[in-house]
Design a protein around this motif. Structure first.
Motif, mmCIF file in Angstrom:
data_model
loop_
_atom_site.group_PDB
_atom_site.id
_atom_site.type_symbol
_atom_site.label_atom_id
_atom_site.label_comp_id
_atom_site.label_asym_id
_atom_site.label_seq_id
_atom_site.Cartn_x
_atom_site.Cartn_y
_atom_site.Cartn_z
ATOM 1 N N THR A 32 -5.419 -78.320 -72.715
ATOM 2 C CA THR A 32 -4.023 -77.883 -72.842
ATOM 3 C C THR A 32 -3.167 -79.021 -73.389
ATOM 4 O O THR A 32 -2.302 -78.812 -74.248
ATOM 5 N N ASN A 33 -3.421 -80.224 -72.898
ATOM 6 C CA ASN A 33 -2.651 -81.379 -73.376
ATOM 7 C C ASN A 33 -2.932 -81.685 -74.843
ATOM 8 O O ASN A 33 -2.036 -82.065 -75.583
ATOM 9 N N VAL A 34 -4.188 -81.510 -75.249
ATOM 10 C CA VAL A 34 -4.532 -81.735 -76.656
ATOM 11 C C VAL A 34 -3.806 -80.698 -77.520
ATOM 12 O O VAL A 34 -3.194 -81.033 -78.537
ATOM 13 N N LYS A 35 -3.862 -79.459 -77.075
ATOM 14 C CA LYS A 35 -3.245 -78.365 -77.831
ATOM 15 C C LYS A 35 -1.734 -78.587 -77.988
ATOM 16 O O LYS A 35 -1.163 -78.364 -79.059
ATOM 17 N N ASN A 36 -1.106 -79.049 -76.920
ATOM 18 C CA ASN A 36 0.345 -79.247 -76.952
ATOM 19 C C ASN A 36 0.752 -80.610 -77.503
ATOM 20 O O ASN A 36 1.937 -80.950 -77.516
ATOM 21 N N LEU A 40 -0.695 -87.624 -73.326
ATOM 22 C CA LEU A 40 -2.047 -87.620 -72.755
ATOM 23 C C LEU A 40 -3.027 -86.975 -73.733
ATOM 24 O O LEU A 40 -4.116 -87.493 -73.978
ATOM 25 N N GLY A 41 -2.623 -85.848 -74.291
ATOM 26 C CA GLY A 41 -3.481 -85.130 -75.237
ATOM 27 C C GLY A 41 -3.863 -85.989 -76.432
ATOM 28 O O GLY A 41 -5.028 -86.004 -76.850
ATOM 29 N N LEU A 42 -2.892 -86.697 -76.950
ATOM 30 C CA LEU A 42 -3.162 -87.546 -78.113
ATOM 31 C C LEU A 42 -4.144 -88.660 -77.744
ATOM 32 O O LEU A 42 -4.972 -89.069 -78.541
ATOM 33 N N LYS A 43 -4.045 -89.108 -76.488
ATOM 34 C CA LYS A 43 -4.912 -90.190 -76.034
ATOM 35 C C LYS A 43 -6.367 -89.736 -75.878
ATOM 36 O O LYS A 43 -7.299 -90.507 -76.112
ATOM 37 N N VAL A 44 -6.564 -88.491 -75.436
ATOM 38 C CA VAL A 44 -7.932 -88.066 -75.078
ATOM 39 C C VAL A 44 -8.629 -87.237 -76.160
ATOM 40 O O VAL A 44 -9.827 -86.989 -76.076
ATOM 41 N N LYS A 45 -7.881 -86.828 -77.174
ATOM 42 C CA LYS A 45 -8.424 -85.894 -78.169
ATOM 43 C C LYS A 45 -9.712 -86.385 -78.832
ATOM 44 O O LYS A 45 -10.718 -85.671 -78.889
ATOM 45 N N GLU A 46 -9.662 -87.627 -79.280
ATOM 46 C CA GLU A 46 -10.789 -88.145 -80.046
ATOM 47 C C GLU A 46 -12.065 -88.221 -79.207
ATOM 48 O O GLU A 46 -13.126 -87.778 -79.636
ATOM 49 N N ILE A 47 -11.923 -88.752 -78.006
ATOM 50 C CA ILE A 47 -13.103 -88.909 -77.153
ATOM 51 C C ILE A 47 -13.666 -87.542 -76.756
ATOM 52 O O ILE A 47 -14.880 -87.337 -76.714
ATOM 53 N N MET A 48 -12.785 -86.589 -76.493
ATOM 54 C CA MET A 48 -13.260 -85.236 -76.155
ATOM 55 C C MET A 48 -14.001 -84.608 -77.320
ATOM 56 O O MET A 48 -15.061 -84.014 -77.152
ATOM 57 N N ASN A 49 -13.440 -84.727 -78.506
ATOM 58 C CA ASN A 49 -14.088 -84.126 -79.676
ATOM 59 C C ASN A 49 -15.423 -84.766 -79.985
ATOM 60 O O ASN A 49 -16.292 -84.151 -80.594
ATOM 61 N N ALA A 50 -15.589 -86.008 -79.536
ATOM 62 C CA ALA A 50 -16.858 -86.700 -79.752
ATOM 63 C C ALA A 50 -17.863 -86.390 -78.641
ATOM 64 O O ALA A 50 -19.024 -86.771 -78.728
ATOM 65 N N GLY A 51 -17.401 -85.752 -77.570
ATOM 66 C CA GLY A 51 -18.300 -85.393 -76.477
ATOM 67 C C GLY A 51 -18.429 -86.457 -75.406
ATOM 68 O O GLY A 51 -19.277 -86.356 -74.524
ATOM 69 N N GLY A 52 -17.588 -87.491 -75.472
ATOM 70 C CA GLY A 52 -17.624 -88.542 -74.448
ATOM 71 C C GLY A 52 -16.731 -88.180 -73.266
ATOM 72 O O GLY A 52 -16.019 -87.181 -73.308
ATOM 73 N N TYR A 53 -16.780 -89.016 -72.235
ATOM 74 C CA TYR A 53 -15.917 -88.792 -71.080
ATOM 75 C C TYR A 53 -14.596 -89.530 -71.260
ATOM 76 O O TYR A 53 -14.573 -90.680 -71.716
ATOM 77 N N VAL A 54 -13.543 -88.889 -70.851
ATOM 78 C CA VAL A 54 -12.240 -89.537 -70.787
ATOM 79 C C VAL A 54 -12.342 -90.647 -69.729
ATOM 80 O O VAL A 54 -13.111 -90.527 -68.767
ATOM 81 N N GLY A 55 -11.581 -91.705 -69.886
ATOM 82 C CA GLY A 55 -11.654 -92.842 -68.961
ATOM 83 C C GLY A 55 -11.367 -92.446 -67.516
ATOM 84 O O GLY A 55 -10.604 -91.525 -67.245
#
Ligand code: ADP
Length: 185
Positions: A32-36, A40-55
């Motif tokens: 939801t944060n990435v979509k909006n 927070l969304g901007l911070k986690v988008k790349e790692i999520m799209n790569a399949g890694g875990y957020v910190g």
């Protein structure tokens, strides 16, 4: 708990409804944060799209805030959290502070071929950015390495309930309900 594609999100909603408690999904909150396009969304988008875990710090902070909300007072279901040893430790601390404890940890099992098939099918339907073959492989590897070992931790604590995630949604839901009731008894 369970590998990507095991059906955690679907079953989490069913369990939450059955017990009248909120289902708290870290993946959903992050998406939801990435979509909006929130900070927070901007911070986690790349790692999520790569399949890694957020910190861990970000993830633990998110859950600490969410568990402090009013609707979590009567119980809650966590979907996709904790996933690392540091998250287990942080959750222990949060629960101690709240004066609560976990009743059970549900492990939803499904073999690799099945989860890959499901995720590729979901890719066609939902178009999730992390449901492509390469990212799916990463997510499965990360799960096996970082999260699967935590099942032993919760088994040692007598909390683990293992449920076969193969079958249709209602069938698996009934299995979970039966297993949780059996644990309560
Ligand atoms: P999946 O079932 O594919 O693992 P989720 O919706 O549970 O899907 O999670 C999607 C993504 O969100 C994960 O790949 C990860 O990047 C991030 N994420 C979710 N929960 C956590 C967590 N507890 N710790 C770190 N990252 C998380």
């Amino acid at each position: 708990m369970g590998p990507p594609g095991a059906g955690k999100g679907t079953q989490a909603k069913g369990i939450a409804e059955r017990y009248g408690i909120p289902a708290i999904s870290t993946g959903d909150i992050f998406r939801t944060n990435v979509k909006n396009e929130t900070p927070l969304g901007l911070k986690v988008k790349e790692i999520m799209n790569a399949g890694g875990y957020v910190g861990d710090d970000i993830t633990n902070g998110l859950i600490a805030n969410r568990l402090a909300e009013e609707d979590a007072r009567g119980g809650f279901l966590l979907d996709g959290y904790p996933r690392t040893p540091a998250q287990v430790e942080a959750l222990d601390g949060m629960l101690a502070e709240l004066g609560e404890k976990l009743d059970a940890v549900v492990s939803l099992t499904a073999d690799t071929d099945e989860v890959v098939t499901r995720l590729l099918k979901r890719a066609e339907i939902e178009g999730r950015a992390d449901d492509n073959e390469e990212t799916i492989r990463t997510r499965l590897d990360v799960y096996a390495k970082e999260t699967a070992p935590l099942l032993a931790t919760y088994a040692d604590r007598g909390l683990l309930v293992e449920v076969d995630g193969l079958g249709d949604i209602d069938e698996v839901g009934q299995r979970i309900a039966d297993a949780l009731e059996a644990k309560k008894a």
